[in-house]
Design an enzyme around this catalytic site. Structure first.
Site, short mmCIF file in Angstrom:
data_model
loop_
_atom_site.label_atom_id
_atom_site.label_comp_id
_atom_site.label_asym_id
_atom_site.label_seq_id
_atom_site.Cartn_x
_atom_site.Cartn_y
_atom_site.Cartn_z
N LYS A 10 73.44 50.98 48.86
CA LYS A 10 73.83 49.56 48.95
C LYS A 10 75.30 49.52 49.30
CE LYS A 10 73.69 45.06 48.27
NZ LYS A 10 75.00 44.80 48.90
N ARG A 62 77.27 38.19 60.09
CA ARG A 62 76.25 37.65 59.19
C ARG A 62 76.00 36.18 59.47
NH1 ARG A 62 75.22 39.30 53.60
NH2 ARG A 62 74.01 37.70 52.55
N GLU A 89 67.97 53.09 49.89
CA GLU A 89 69.15 53.26 50.74
C GLU A 89 70.40 52.97 49.91
OE1 GLU A 89 66.99 51.46 54.77
OE2 GLU A 89 68.64 50.38 53.81
N ARG A 119 64.78 35.33 51.85
CA ARG A 119 65.17 36.14 50.69
C ARG A 119 63.89 36.38 49.87
NH1 ARG A 119 70.14 36.86 48.34
NH2 ARG A 119 71.04 35.05 49.39
#
Length: 524
Positions: A223, A243, A221, A383
């Site tokens: 970024k 976020r 995709e 992450r």
């Protein structure tokens, strides 16, 4: 439980070198808590009180902890030995009162409340409270360690604890449920509309070759360098979260309108919004961020700086949770439900096709590409290596630990930044300094901001609360005996401040060491 007992465990956790020892210490403490104490104790130990920020600045903390410089009240003059020992529940109740104080006279009431806490806490517990409220509690009991401790205390798999914590966003509530009700209680945690999840995060990859070697067939995709948002829909009601999980619905009417028009009855999307120029090229990140925090000027800003939403993941659809399904299924459903909103994507197994896609992304003004596993579930707040980001730049997101007053052209500005990476065990480790890459505007802003979060001064160095995240470009990582982590950045320069990121989302020492050892030769 007495606060002093919790603080003693906190000290032992801080001093323990092995993660397993930290987990065992915390698990033992969890078993000894009364059920009503669990949420508060988990918040205190992990450095995140249930009440969040309680409206107390560093100056107020110092004044409360050292009242000898002020004229004492009659209550303050009573012998501290007459006070009963402070308990965890009493600290939690005091934080509740502090968080609720507002209006005329609240500063005096807050000061009195704080003095009462510190008076009864004693020296060691007072130091703990100072660091807790000031956001500097570094003891190695962060969320990941605490999740393992809850698992150890209950015999429930850590993966089940993490799933419940992801869905609830409240580790204290998860601990309480696990300790009192076991797996049956944890099963009650579900994805809930209008209660946002922490976003899934990406790891850097050296190159497209590395990303494809790790993932095999991957979804690529664009970024985007915009503002991350999570969009929740129930009928005509749309709410948008940032976020950092703050509601920003009123700031982004374009997102509300676009999602309201989608055919789904209920929906949770992970997305990004970005301000585009007339030719479709993205504005810089800082320009996009001008759209946030302007509740009174939304329509004017919308005309001046319209936002375009790009959705890239589907977490819930019409009452069914999708976050646990393979990413390939989620991506396909997203493109069926919202084809006009979905970010540009292709599936790739060979480097040549991936390179053409990345070149297209760069030509359109984007940062690079995301490479995503097609089989992985959505891991909120994690992450992992299911999402890899590949950018031509070599950068890290680090935390400002201190700054030095400049000389010459930078006279009068805080310019030489002390940079630190996040230690997974708690705290931050310094990696070097830099004054390069800063414009006069940036120097002016950072001087004002750093002075507002200063905690101590040592000569020309101003130490600050570790909360400001900065994106730093650099040439390489080398071994260095001059810094505690044994590593230093070469040719570091500031690219920009990441006001959309928390210090807890900065890059870790593990990532830096991987770069130095060649496992991640370039930062994406």
């Amino acid at each position: 439980m007495l606060l002093s007992d919790l603080v003693a465990v906190s000290r032992r956790v801080r001093d323990a070198s092995a993660r397993t020892e930290k987990v065992e210490l915390l698990a033992d403490l969890l078993r000894r808590l009364e059920p009503r104490e669990v949420p508060a104790a988990v918040g205190l130990l992990s450095g995140q009180p249930r009440q969040g920020r309680v409206g107390v600045g560093w100056a107020a903390l110092q004044a409360a902890a050292h009242p000898e410089e002020e004229l004492p009240t009659l209550f303050d003059a009573l012998p501290a030995a007459l006070d009963p020992p402070l308990t965890v529940s009493e600290v939690d109740a005091a934080f509740e009162r502090l968080a609720s104080l507002a209006g005329s006279g609240s500063a005096n009431r807050r000061a009195a409340e704080l003095r009462g806490l510190f008076r009864r806490a004693g020296p060691e517990a007072s130091d703990f409270l100072m660091r807790l409220v000031g956001g500097e509690l570094r003891q190695g009991a962060l969320a990941g360690t605490m999740e393992e401790a809850i698992a150890g205390a209950t015999g429930i798999a850590a993966s089940e604890i993490r799933r419940a914590a992801m869905l609830s966003g409240d580790l204290g509530a998860v601990a309480s449920a696990a300790l009192t009700g076991g797996r049956e209680a944890l099963a009650r945690f579900h994805l809930v509309l209008f209660r946002p999840l922490a976003p899934m995060l990406a790891q850097p990859a050296d190159s497209l070759e590395e990303a494809l070697d790790r993932l095999g067939e991957a979804a690529l995709e664009y970024k985007l360098d915009g503002a991350r948002v999570q969009v929740h829909k129930s009928g005509d009601e749309i709410r948008v979260f940032s976020r950092q999980l703050n509601e920003v619905t009123t700031a982004v009417p374009e997102v509300v309108e676009a999602v309201r028009a989608l055919p789904a009855r209920e929906l949770i999307l992970d997305a990004e919004v970005i301000a585009l120029r007339a030719d479709g090229v993205p504005h810089p990140f800082q320009v996009t961020m001008r759209r946030f925090g302007r509740r009174l000027e939304v329509e004017g800003m919308r005309r001046e700086l319209p936002l375009t939403p790009f959705a890239f993941d589907l977490l819930q659809l019409d009452g069914s949770d999708w976050f646990g399904r393979p990413a390939g299924e989620r991506f396909a459903a997203l493109r069926e439900i919202a084809p006009a909103l979905a970010v540009a994507q292709m599936r790739a197994t060979d480097t040549a096709a991936a390179a053409r896609f990345m070149e297209e992304a760069l030509e359109r003004g984007h940062e690079g590409v995301m490479a995503k596993s097609l089989t992985a579930a959505y891991e909120a707040g994690s992450r992992g290596f299911s999402w890899l980001k590949v950018k031509p730049a070599h950068t890290l997101d680090l935390v400002v630990l201190a700054a030095e007053w400049g000389n010459g052209r930078r006279q009068g500005w805080l310019s030489n930044l002390h940079l630190g990476a996040r230690d997974p065990g708690g705290g931050f480790v310094m990696l070097g300094k830099t004054f390069k890459g800063m414009t006069d505007e940036m120097l002016t802003w950072q001087t004002r901001h750093l002075e507002s979060i200063a905690v101590a001064t040592e000569g020309r160095t101003v130490h600050v609360r570790p909360e400001l995240v900065v994106e730093v470009a650099f040439g390489d990582v080398q071994e260095s005996p001059h810094y505690p982590g044994g590593m230093a950045l070469r040719f570091a320069r500031v690219k920009r401040y990441r006001e959309d990121k928390l210090a807890s989302q900065a890059d870790t020492m593990e990532t830096v060491r991987a770069i130095m050892e060649g496992r991640l030769r370039r930062r994406a």
